[in-house]
Design a protein around this motif. Structure first.
Motif, PDB file in Angstrom:
ATOM      1  N   VAL A 202      62.707  15.609  -8.843  1.00 41.42           N
ATOM      2  CA  VAL A 202      61.433  16.028  -8.265  1.00 41.42           C
ATOM      3  C   VAL A 202      61.046  17.415  -8.755  1.00 41.42           C
ATOM      4  O   VAL A 202      59.855  17.724  -8.909  1.00 41.42           O
ATOM      5  N   TYR A 203      62.030  18.280  -9.033  1.00 38.41           N
ATOM      6  CA  TYR A 203      61.725  19.619  -9.534  1.00 38.41           C
ATOM      7  C   TYR A 203      61.104  19.550 -10.930  1.00 38.41           C
ATOM      8  O   TYR A 203      60.136  20.256 -11.232  1.00 38.41           O
ATOM      9  N   ALA A 204      61.655  18.698 -11.785  1.00 33.99           N
ATOM     10  CA  ALA A 204      61.103  18.542 -13.135  1.00 33.99           C
ATOM     11  C   ALA A 204      59.718  17.906 -13.085  1.00 33.99           C
ATOM     12  O   ALA A 204      58.830  18.266 -13.869  1.00 33.99           O
ATOM     13  N   ILE A 205      59.516  16.976 -12.165  1.00 32.73           N
ATOM     14  CA  ILE A 205      58.212  16.319 -12.041  1.00 32.73           C
ATOM     15  C   ILE A 205      57.142  17.324 -11.630  1.00 32.73           C
ATOM     16  O   ILE A 205      56.043  17.364 -12.196  1.00 32.73           O
ATOM     17  N   LYS A 206      57.455  18.169 -10.651  1.00 31.70           N
ATOM     18  CA  LYS A 206      56.487  19.179 -10.219  1.00 31.70           C
ATOM     19  C   LYS A 206      56.199  20.177 -11.335  1.00 31.70           C
ATOM     20  O   LYS A 206      55.056  20.617 -11.511  1.00 31.70           O
ATOM     21  N   LYS A 207      57.231  20.529 -12.093  1.00 34.73           N
ATOM     22  CA  LYS A 207      57.040  21.456 -13.207  1.00 34.73           C
ATOM     23  C   LYS A 207      56.131  20.855 -14.265  1.00 34.73           C
ATOM     24  O   LYS A 207      55.233  21.529 -14.795  1.00 34.73           O
ATOM     25  N   LEU A 208      56.328  19.583 -14.586  1.00 35.92           N
ATOM     26  CA  LEU A 208      55.483  18.924 -15.578  1.00 35.92           C
ATOM     27  C   LEU A 208      54.042  18.803 -15.094  1.00 35.92           C
ATOM     28  O   LEU A 208      53.099  18.911 -15.888  1.00 35.92           O
TER      29      LEU A 208
END
Length: 233
Positions: A202-208
């Protein structure tokens, strides 16, 4: 007796007349090779093993695979006894890199990726990556739990990863197969490996998602985006 200038002029004419004419399309006297001539002088081949459970599906779709490979001048063979798929170049090959794309397509088929998704790797600008995710933890229970995080409830996490990376992602067993542009493949690999290291996707998704919005602002093209990204590894 001819003058010195006369002799120099004659020598220049003789030397210029002996110059080799380079083959260019602008010179009508030079015959260029036909554009559809085969460009390979030797045969290249690759073989990929597949698990037993893939045998029924591959047997069903193999005729379609052969028709597709024939368009690129590639010969495809399915060996059910040895459990392998083989691709090799023929005299009809025009693109030398087609055999590499065909090999990647066989790898995707062996990892349960359907033909309709695997065929995209034959297009220009599209590549494939098969990511091993089994060596990050020794606990089977922990491995299954972290792999499930990549999929998410009803596949929601996996769908978000596909949308943000412009890649088709398929999780099967101990591997993650991805098809798409190189930039997206690098992002998928990092998300998958980080997830198996206990970093929630979820952290990578929000960053993208934030980076996608920042790309729409041309005034930030030459600035660092670190201050806009709340999640740092």
């Amino acid at each position: 007796m001819p003058s010195k200038r006369k002799r120099e002029s004659d020598s220049e004419e003789s030397s210029s007349g002996s110059e080799e004419v380079m083959p260019t399309s602008d010179n009508p006297w030079v015959q260029l090779p036909p554009p559809d001539r085969a460009c390979l002088v030797d045969t290249s081949s690759f073989s990929v093993l597949f698990p037993k459970y893939r045998e029924p599906y591959l047997s069903k779709v193999w005729k379609d695979v052969q028709k597709l490979m024939d368009k690129y001048g590639i010969s495809a063979e399915l060996d059910l006894v040895a459990g392998s798929m083989s691709v090799s170049t023929t005299g009809k090959v025009k693109d030398p890199y087609a055999i590499i794309n065909a090999r990647d397509m066989m790898r995707l088929l062996s990892r349960s990726v359907p033909v309709v998704a695997a065929v995209a790797v034959m297009e220009d600008g599209i590549s494939a990556d098969v990511i091993k995710i089994s060596g990050f933890t020794s606990s089977r229970e922990r491995f299954v739990k972290r792999r499930q995080r990549l999929i998410g409830p009803n596949g929601s996490t996996l769908k978000a990863i596909e949308i943000l990376t412009n890649c088709y992602v398929f999780i099967q067993g101990k591997t993650v197969a991805a098809v798409g542009p190189l930039k997206g493949l690098r992002q998928v690999r990092r998300i998958a490996e980080d997830c198996m290291k206990n970093i929630h996707p979820v952290y990578a998704i929000k960053k993208l998602m934030i980076m996608r919005e920042l790309e729409k602002r041309p005034e930030l093209a030459n600035e660092s985006w670190e201050k806009y990204l709340p999640f740092k590894k």
